[in-house]
Each structure stands twice: as structure tokens, then as C-alpha cells.
Design an enzyme around this catalytic site. Structure first.
Site, PDB file in Angstrom:
ATOM      1  N   HIS A 155      18.624 -13.970   5.667  1.00 34.62           N
ATOM      2  CA  HIS A 155      19.138 -13.348   7.435  1.00 34.62           C
ATOM      3  C   HIS A 155      18.757 -13.615   8.714  1.00 34.62           C
ATOM      4  CE1 HIS A 155      22.449 -16.069   4.951  1.00 34.62           C
ATOM      5  NE2 HIS A 155      21.922 -15.462   3.862  1.00 34.62           N
ATOM      6  N   SER A 276      -7.087 -12.769  23.215  1.00 33.50           N
ATOM      7  CA  SER A 276      -6.968 -13.300  24.680  1.00 33.50           C
ATOM      8  C   SER A 276      -7.593 -13.327  25.250  1.00 33.50           C
ATOM      9  CB  SER A 276      -5.492 -12.928  25.466  1.00 33.50           C
ATOM     10  OG  SER A 276      -5.631 -12.991  26.124  1.00 33.50           O
ATOM     11  N   LYS A 282      -4.416  -7.268  23.738  1.00 31.11           N
ATOM     12  CA  LYS A 282      -4.200  -8.542  22.323  1.00 31.11           C
ATOM     13  C   LYS A 282      -4.894  -9.362  21.037  1.00 31.11           C
ATOM     14  CE  LYS A 282      -0.956 -12.135  23.038  1.00 31.11           C
ATOM     15  NZ  LYS A 282      -0.030 -11.360  22.739  1.00 31.11           N
ATOM     16  N   GLU A 289      -1.239 -18.383  11.415  1.00 32.39           N
ATOM     17  CA  GLU A 289      -0.437 -19.721  12.581  1.00 32.39           C
ATOM     18  C   GLU A 289      -0.650 -21.053  13.056  1.00 32.39           C
ATOM     19  OE1 GLU A 289       0.963 -17.697  16.865  1.00 32.39           O
ATOM     20  OE2 GLU A 289      -0.984 -16.612  16.862  1.00 32.39           O
TER      21      GLU A 289
END
Ligand code: ARG
Length: 458
Positions: A155, A276, A282, A289
């Protein structure tokens, strides 16, 4: 010149033709289509339908067609609606009217079902290999990271400590099942549709058993109608791909999370990160992803194929033509995702000290309950007592490890001063030495077993 134009006086509307044509997709079947036709020519000779001399001209002509296709010299014509049509048309140009005998007793229905199975058999070794390669990366990683402890989560809450190697290997086993599923699919793939005709069987005395052997199939399919309409192997492949996608996506999700500043357990190599255009600081985990993102497409392809099939009566319906685009795209995507994941894992840097310092002392609560069990307290009561201690420490706004012995004993007299020994992650790991557990010795056994699985499959 269409293969079927005899009964037509008008020609197909250009847009309808575009809808109908499958050549842009099924060109990839060229080599297996030629191999299937060559075997069919030999089967026709064995059946006495063509002479052996004619069969050899057909086989040689087809070989020439294949060479043109492979060299990129083959010029497709606007009338070539699919690869089968294109090959036969070119064969006619090369060897003349004899080419017209090749399709005797055959239909594109049994032809395409055969081609597709041959094609799929051909790519399975590569799929096996790519899975095994990622598994090997995980095994290497587990070996390299032995001794590293990280919080285990359920969880998304800290649950119990784990060996990082155990965590890596958990992903090994899901991929092992993916490899088993491929091997299982192979068993059903090796039945040959060819010689089923359009639906009712071929009208000539073809020995389908020797034809099957010629093409490397185990046996001819036992029912012509089922043989030409069966696309279970397509669904099985797409399910396999979808599940591989799910496995990769879950792994990607965990790696993305663990590489955030907040977790800091891992740093991805530059080779598997992007920046980025606006924020100079970044370093984003884009390849992971996209692994997570593109796995959605794999689920969609499985769903699309199942939806295509559910409304079809037995036999061939043109809807079935859509099967190849789904499988080709799924296979291409898997062949991209697996090596990227392998590379990302092999090159990432683990930060054992961050994992260690993230361990909250309450992550050993189960071991405190087990401590009481070892002193004769029933587990349910022990669970309750440790829960009460956790609550007490929370009330006093102190760490569980700082809760004084008197408080523990007020909750449960079986607690003794040695309870504090339970606050040791190494001890917690070592206690889980039963087969399949996270104790270093159990993980060593598991690692050996994983290696043996890889070795056994070559
Ligand atoms: N291009 C077709 C396909 O991929 C070949 C089979 C055509 N059969 C037919 N009855 N029109 O499914």
C-alpha cells in the site's frame, strides 16, 4: 488483375481498394509466404496434380521472387492487394502461365493462416532471448547488490525490510512465467492450416502430413474449418505481450518512484534519462515512463483482437485481416521495451545508505509480535500488544525504539529487556530463512535457482 476478378465486370472503388488492401502490413510475411508456396508446389507434385518438373519450375521461380523481395528489387503494383497476390503476380511474370497452377486446391484463407503461424514461430526465439536477457540483468543486479537492505512496501506504506536482491529477483520470476507462456504458445502454433482450402478442405489428394513435415509443423490441423478461422494463437501472443507490458510497467513505476529526490534509492544513468527544455536541473526518467505508457497500447491490441473475434461465425471473414497489424506492432514494441529496461537496470546506481536510513523503526513491528510469540503469547494478542505500543509511542511523540521498557511491560508483561534486539533489520531478514523468503541464505538459494533456470533454457 485481381485474383478473383472473373465474376466481376466493374472495378473496385479506389477508397474501398485502399480499405481492402493489406499489402502495406502483410509484406512482412513475404519470406514465409514463399516458403509456404514452395512446399505447396511440392505437395501438388506428390499428389500428382502437377509434374515434378513443373513443381521445380514453380519452386525456382518462387525463389527468384524471394530474392527480389529481399534485395529490394521487387516492384509492387497498384493491383497487389496483399503479399499473396503480389508473389503470385510476379511469379507469373517470371515463369509464365505455369504460375497459374500454384494456387490449385489452396485458398488465401489456409495460406495466410499458415504464413502467419510460420512468421510467429520465427520470431519466438528472439522474444525468448530478449526476456532471458532482461532476466540475466536482474540476476546480475541481485548478485551485485547482495547485502543491501531496503524498506519493503505494501500500500506504499513501509511493511517489512527486504534484501534489494530479493526485490530484483521478484521481477525475474514474473519474466520467467512470461517465458513459460511463450513456450506454451509454441505447442499450439505448430499445427498446420495449409491444405484446408477455403474452409471445407482441399479438393486434391494432398498428403498434409508430409506437407506439415516439409514446413516444420508438428502436424496438420485436424479440422479445415477450425484451421482457417482459428486465431487463438494471435490472442495468446497478444495476451503474452500485454502481460509482459504489465510486468515492465510495474517495474518501471517502482524504478521511477525510487529515483525521485524524496526516495533517492536509485539514480538512473544519463543514457536512460532525458532533460527538460525549460528547467535546467531536470533529469527525467522518460524511457521508463514510456515503458509504462506504451504498455497501455499492448492492452489495447489484445482487447481489439478479442473484440474482432467475438462477433465472427466460424470460417474466414475479412475482419481477420486485422490480426497481423496488431501482432506486428506488439512484437516490435516488446522488442524495443525489453532491451531498454535491461539497459536501464544494468546501468542505474543504487544508494544503499539512502535505503537504510529510510527504514522506519516501526517496520520491525512484526518481529516484535514474533518475539512475543516466541515467549508463548498467541499471535493475535501479540499483534494487539505491539499495535498498542506503536500507538503509545505516537501519543508520547517518540520513536518506538525510545519507548521505555516499563511502557512495553505495562502493555504486555512478556516483554523483556531483550525486546530491543528485535529492532535490527539484519535480524529481521535472517529470521525469514524459509524457502522463498528474504533472508540472505534463502536469497542465495533463490539466486542459484534463477541462474539454473536461465542455464537450462540455454
Ligand atoms: N489478405 C488476407 C488476410 O490477411 C488474405 C486472406 C484473404 N482471404 C479472403 N477470403 N479474401 O486475411
Amino acid at each position: 488483375m485481381k485474383l478473383w476478378e472473373g465474376r466481376f465486370s466493374g472495378s473496385l472503388d479506389p477508397l474501398a481498394a485502399r480499405l481492402n488492401d493489406s499489402l502495406p502490413v502483410d509484406q512482412r510475411l513475404a519470406a514465409v509466404d514463399v516458403a509456404g508456396s514452395q512446399a505447396w508446389a511440392r505437395a501438388l507434385a506428390r499428389a500428382g496434380v502437377v509434374s515434378w518438373f513443373e513443381a521445380s519450375l514453380l519452386v525456382d521461380g518462387l525463389q527468384e521472387v524471394l530474392e527480389e523481395l529481399q534485395m529490394g528489387d521487387f516492384v509492387f503494383q497498384p493491383g497487389d492487394e496483399d503479399i499473396h497476390t503480389a508473389v503470385e503476380r510476379r511469379l507469373g511474370e517470371l515463369i509464365g502461365p505455369l504460375a497459374g497452377k500454384l494456387h490449385t486446391g489452396r485458398s488465401r484463407n489456409d495460406q495466410v493462416a499458415t504464413d502467419f503461424r510460420l512468421w510467429m514461430s520465427g520470431i519466438l526465439p528472439r522474444m525468448h532471448f530478449l526476456l532471458a536477457e532482461l532476466q540475466e540483468t536482474l540476476v546480475d543486479r541481485a548478485d551485485r547488490d547482495l547485502g543491501v537492505i531496503l524498506p519493503g512496501y505494501t500500500h506504499y506504506q513501509q511493511a517489512q525490510p527486504l534484501l534489494l536482491s530479493h526485490w530484483w529477483l521478484s521481477h525475474f520470476w514474473s519474466l520467467e512465467r512470461d517465458r513459460e507462456r511463450l513456450a506454451d504458445l509454441e505447442k499450439r502454433l505448430c499445427q498446420m492450416p495449409l491444405g484446408s482450402g477455403a474452409l471445407a478442405g482441399t479438393g486434391f489428394p494432398i498428403d498434409r502430413f508430409s506437407l506439415a513435415a516439409d514446413l516444420g509443423f508438428d502436424a496438420p490441423a485436424p479440422n479445415s474449418l477450425d484451421a482457417i478461422s482459428d486465431r487463438d494463437f494471435v490472442v495468446e501472443f497478444l495476451f503474452w505481450a500485454a502481460l509482459v507490458g504489465v510486468h515492465l510497467s510495474r517495474l518501471a513505476e517502482a524504478l521511477i518512484l525510487y529515483s525521485t529526490a524524496e526516495f533517492g534509492y536509485l539514480t538512473l544513468a544519463d543514457a536512460y534519462s532525458t532533460g527538460s527544455s525549460l528547467m535546467p536541473q531536470k533529469k527525467n526518467p522518460d524511457p521508463l515512463e514510456l515503458t509504462r505508457g506504451k504498455s497501455a497500447e499492448l492492452l489495447g491490441r489484445l482487447t481489439a483482437m478479442l473484440a474482432t473475434l467475438k462477433g465472427l461465425p466460424s470460417a474466414y471473414d475479412k475482419d481477420l485481416q486485422e490480426d497481423k497489424a496488431q501482432v506486428f506492432a506488439a512484437a516490435d514494441l516488446i522488442a524495443l521495451l525489453l532491451p531498454v529496461m535491461s539497459g536501464a537496470i544494468a546501468t542505474l546506481e543504487a544508494h544503499p545508505e539512502r535505503m537504510r536510513s529510510a527504514l522506519n523503526c516501526t517496520i520491525l513491528a512484526t518481529d516484535l509480535a514474533d518475539y512475543l510469540v516466541e515467549r508463548g503469547v498467541p499471535f493475535r494478542k501479540a499483534h494487539q500488544a505491539v499495535g498498542a505500543a506503536v500507538r503509545k509511542a505516537e501519543e508520547l511523540r517518540i520513536a518506538l525504539t525510545d519507548l521505555p521498557l516499563e511502557e512495553w511491560q505495562a502493555i504486555q508483561p512478556a516483554f523483556g529487556p531483550d525486546l530491543f534486539l528485535a529492532f535490527d533489520p539484519e535480524r529481521a531478514l535472517a529470521r525469514r530463512a524459509a524457502y522463498g523468503g528474504t533472508a540472505p541464505e534463502a536469497v542465495a538459494v533463490q539466486l542459484e535457482e534463477a541462474r539454473a533456470r536461465l542455464a537450462a533454457s540455454g
